[in-house]
Enzyme design. Structure first.
Site: not given
Ligand code: KDG
Ligand code: MG
Length: 415
Positions: A44, A129, A154, A166, A223, A225, A249, A275, A296, A325, A329, A352, A415
């Protein structure tokens, strides 16, 4: 495999880039006998780097190689480059690996999971989600996921004082499809903001409200993140213990694997990480010291089916399970690869599932099914995905970037 030739030389390998709502990179390998295999190479926001790596440096090495020699090809691509690891290299190797497994299973006339040892379960539990700008919107979003058949969800929430964040869908996600896609088609990455203290103050109250309304049984995931320091992550894990999460996560950026020791000392909330990892070595300390509970990585980003199987077998020795994951994407090809593994391995945890757009599903026609909270890869030979060139040609590549974060004082943040 009775009736299958001992060797199957590769005639062509093509790199296909299409953008049905978002960008995807696919490798299509064809043998001299006309058997086709697909591999997902989507990274991505950096899609063209993998496309160029494949086109310039991998495709020329594949022509004439025996498609049956999957392990040898994996080792050759990994070791002959001299330069090791990294998301671009490992996504490229993953695409070759998936395509070769697809070919082998098509030649065998079996769905791939049969070659991986056969089914260990009848269905693959997948999580959906939900998100909301406030608690009522979040509860509506969770109920919409339950109505769509998800049996685990989630939960992501807006945070007062943080403008854009996010995991919170752009629109309320009560329409059936979770309409969250973080990459934005623009020449520059979008800037978002972040405040760890505000987040840590807000999130436990949201889970309290969700549990009060929905009861103790529904598996809930969250998550973080990658945005917290280890001590902040420890505090969050501890604060969320009363709400019995299925997992927390990416509580802290895990290239600092030792940081997870500190988190683990303080909390029994199960942890999922990986991930953004791309090799087994990124997990070495985490798995050996049992600092996580779920692996993940996406099959697409961690070197393909061969490499993911290796990571998951290593994890199994420590009672660590899979949580592959599966965001939008990861293309339907990468998703199918995950589902065949999920069905075959013993240490499956959860999968997921972020539903792809109708345009994506028109380009990638997939045999996988979704019913009553469970996925299944289907029983077509190979991965069970076909690529529609006509549909793909209607969606040319468009530059898109993931956003990035700045703190209130302007400092760039994870991020
Ligand atoms: O490309 C980045 C995403 O795949 C990511 O931000 C998604 O954190 C993510 C998730 O848990 O699906
Ligand atoms: Mg994630």
């Amino acid at each position: 495999m009775p009736g299958v030739a001992a060797t199957s030389p590769i005639r062509t390998a093509e790199v296909l880039v299409t953008s049905p709502g978002r960008n995807f990179v696919t490798l299509r390998v064809m043998t001299e006998d006309g058997v086709v295999g697909l591999g997902d190479a989507t990274l991505n926001g950096r899609e063209l780097a993998v496309a160029a790596y494949l086109t310039e440096h991998v495709v020329p090495l594949l022509i004439g190689r025996d498609a049956h020699r999957i392990e040898d090809t994996w080792q050759f691509l990994y070791r002959s480059a001299y330069w090791r690891r990294g998301p671009v290299t490992m996504a490229a190797i993953a695409a070759v690996d998936m395509a070769l497994w697809d070919i082998k299973a098509r030649l065998a006339g079996m769905p791939l999971y049969q070659l991986l040892g056969g089914a260990s379960r009848t269905g693959i539990m997948a999580y959906g989600h939900a998100s909301g700008r406030d608690v009522p919107e979040l509860l509506d979003s969770i109920r919409a996921q339950l109505a769509d058949g998800f049996r685990s969800v989630r939960v992501q929430t807006s945070v007062p004082g943080v403008n854009k964040l996010y995991g919170v869908a752009a629109q309320p996600s009560t329409s059936g499809r979770y309409d969250y896609e973080p990459a934005q088609r623009a020449p520059l990455p979008a800037e978002e903001d972040w405040d760890s203290a505000a987040y840590l103050r807000h999130v436990p109250g949201v889970f309290d409200a969700v549990r009060s309304e929905l009861g103790p049984e529904l598996p809930l995931l969250h998550d973080a993140h990658h945005r917290l320091t280890p001590i902040q992550a420890a505090r969050l894990g501890k604060a969320l213990e009363p709400y019995d999460l299925f997992w927390l996560e990416d509580c802290t950026p895990a290239e600092n694997q030792e940081g997870l020791r500190l988190v683990r000392q303080h909390t029994t909330t199960p942890l999922a990480i990986g991930e953004v990892f791309n090799t087994i070595w990124d997990y070495q300390t985490l798995i050996r010291e049992q600092l996580i509970d779920y692996v993940r990585s996406a099959v697409t980003h961690a070197g393909g089916i061969t490499a993911m199987r290796r990571i998951l077998d290593y994890a199994a020795q420590y009672q660590i399970k899979s949580g592959i994951h599966g965001p939008t994407d990861v293309s339907p090809v990468g998703m199918s690869a995950a589902l065949h593994l999920d069905l075959a391995i013993h240490n499956f945890g959860i999968q997921e599932y972020m539903v792809h757009s109708p345009a994506t599903r028109e380009v990638f026609r997939s045999s996988f099914t979704w019913a009553d909270g469970y996925l299944h890869p289907g029983d077509e030979p190979g991965l069970g995905v076909t690529y529609d060139d006509d549909a793909a040609s209607r969606h040319p590549y468009q530059a898109a970037y993931l956003p990035f974060n700045r703190l209130k004082d302007g400092t760039v943040h994870d991020w």
